[in-house]
Write a protein that holds these residues in place. Sequence first.
Motif, PDB file in Angstrom:
ATOM      1  N   VAL A   4       0.820  -1.198  -0.068  1.00 41.39           N
ATOM      2  CA  VAL A   4      -0.103   0.078  -0.047  1.00 41.39           C
ATOM      3  C   VAL A   4       0.878   1.373  -0.045  1.00 41.39           C
ATOM      4  O   VAL A   4       1.993   1.098   0.540  1.00 41.39           O
ATOM      5  N   THR A  37       0.593   5.786  -0.352  1.00 42.80           N
ATOM      6  CA  THR A  37      -0.149   6.948  -0.739  1.00 42.80           C
ATOM      7  C   THR A  37      -0.094   7.581  -2.012  1.00 42.80           C
ATOM      8  O   THR A  37       1.073   7.485  -2.459  1.00 42.80           O
ATOM      9  N   ILE A  67      -5.281   6.409  -1.145  1.00 41.84           N
ATOM     10  CA  ILE A  67      -4.406   5.016  -0.558  1.00 41.84           C
ATOM     11  C   ILE A  67      -4.700   4.150  -1.943  1.00 41.84           C
ATOM     12  O   ILE A  67      -5.745   3.832  -2.124  1.00 41.84           O
ATOM     13  N   GLU A  77      -3.153   0.115  -3.597  1.00 40.23           N
ATOM     14  CA  GLU A  77      -2.779  -1.093  -3.142  1.00 40.23           C
ATOM     15  C   GLU A  77      -2.564  -2.129  -4.561  1.00 40.23           C
ATOM     16  O   GLU A  77      -3.286  -1.782  -5.523  1.00 40.23           O
ATOM     17  N   ALA A 111      -5.779  11.175   3.066  1.00 42.39           N
ATOM     18  CA  ALA A 111      -5.211  10.128   3.853  1.00 42.39           C
ATOM     19  C   ALA A 111      -3.912  10.077   3.699  1.00 42.39           C
ATOM     20  O   ALA A 111      -3.209  10.204   2.811  1.00 42.39           O
ATOM     21  N   PRO A 147      -0.073   5.019   5.423  1.00 44.90           N
ATOM     22  CA  PRO A 147      -0.683   3.716   5.345  1.00 44.90           C
ATOM     23  C   PRO A 147       0.256   2.441   5.722  1.00 44.90           C
ATOM     24  O   PRO A 147       1.516   2.719   5.476  1.00 44.90           O
ATOM     25  N   LYS A 148      -0.342   1.474   6.296  1.00 46.63           N
ATOM     26  CA  LYS A 148       0.553   0.156   6.839  1.00 46.63           C
ATOM     27  C   LYS A 148      -0.140  -0.943   6.316  1.00 46.63           C
ATOM     28  O   LYS A 148      -1.630  -0.948   6.337  1.00 46.63           O
ATOM     29  N   ALA A 152      -4.973  -3.636   6.182  1.00 46.96           N
ATOM     30  CA  ALA A 152      -4.375  -2.264   5.831  1.00 46.96           C
ATOM     31  C   ALA A 152      -5.168  -1.218   6.888  1.00 46.96           C
ATOM     32  O   ALA A 152      -6.321  -1.175   7.040  1.00 46.96           O
ATOM     33  N   TRP A 212      -4.785   3.288   7.743  1.00 50.56           N
ATOM     34  CA  TRP A 212      -4.318   4.307   7.452  1.00 50.56           C
ATOM     35  C   TRP A 212      -4.848   5.743   8.217  1.00 50.56           C
ATOM     36  O   TRP A 212      -5.784   5.458   8.997  1.00 50.56           O
ATOM     37  N   SER A 252      -9.268   1.496   8.355  1.00 51.14           N
ATOM     38  CA  SER A 252      -8.674   0.204   8.010  1.00 51.14           C
ATOM     39  C   SER A 252      -9.584  -0.536   6.918  1.00 51.14           C
ATOM     40  O   SER A 252     -11.035  -0.308   6.552  1.00 51.14           O
ATOM     41  N   ARG A 275     -14.289  -0.237   4.233  1.00 58.16           N
ATOM     42  CA  ARG A 275     -13.404   0.948   4.736  1.00 58.16           C
ATOM     43  C   ARG A 275     -13.941   1.380   5.816  1.00 58.16           C
ATOM     44  O   ARG A 275     -15.005   2.224   6.090  1.00 58.16           O
TER      45      ARG A 275
END
Length: 268
Positions: free
Chosen positions: A109, A111, A120, A122, A148, A151-152, A163, A165, A177, A190
Amino acid sequence: AIVVFNSFNLDTEVQYARFDAATTTWMGPVTLTPSTNAQSPLVAVAANGNAVALWLRSDGTSINLQSASYNVGSDIWTVGGFIISPSVAGQNASMPSIGADALGNASAVWTYFDGTETIIQESNFDFASQTWSPIINLIAPVTAPEFADSPKIAVEPSGNAVAVWSFFDGTALTIQSSNYRKSDDLWYGRFSIISPSVPAQDATVPVVGVDPYGNAAAAWLYNIAGTKSAQLSVLNVPDPDVISVGASPTQVLNDGIAFSTIKATLLD
């Protein structure tokens, strides 16, 4: 173990080194991308020893993403092309995050500034075919002043993922998430972990970790009128209906003193 890092040699390149547990020695460093103005390299290592590295790099038009994969069987790295195609001037990627399943398939992921807003995106990497899937938007479109960032992603051994953010919803920075289910190759939902948002109460720099059974935990820094604390919430990855009702955020540390400790634990 494998590490990737930037090295400056007339230009910023990406290098890697590998630790051999049998001999307790580091091998390398070896250059993956000579003189490419690369930055922010990351690596995800699978349980079988395969690995996927990811970094930001200018393609001459914008800041793009490039990757390389390591095959433990052949002890060879393969450097791929740019992930975002076509690139558009002024539309840049940033803040990448990557995770891998047990075989070396990866999910990433990042930005992306689309010329108007920061969203975001992916993509999934298939190790067997050495290809990235078409890019999808996890959060888009957004309407100013929404944006946003940070992200992780965490990937469990079977390939399911979650994920998180930070998202400014017009009132405050909150944590959102989404989760990926490998069996049907879909991202679900989301969800706002902090809801409703409150003015001057901002959640930032989230991190997330997942165990082999799909249980995940997300943590973030929470700022209430200048007083910082660390909060934690538990999520469930494989079931798209459960993640939306994850445990209410719990304050675990005051003043952000040991937030780095929680971050290290979740990413271990």
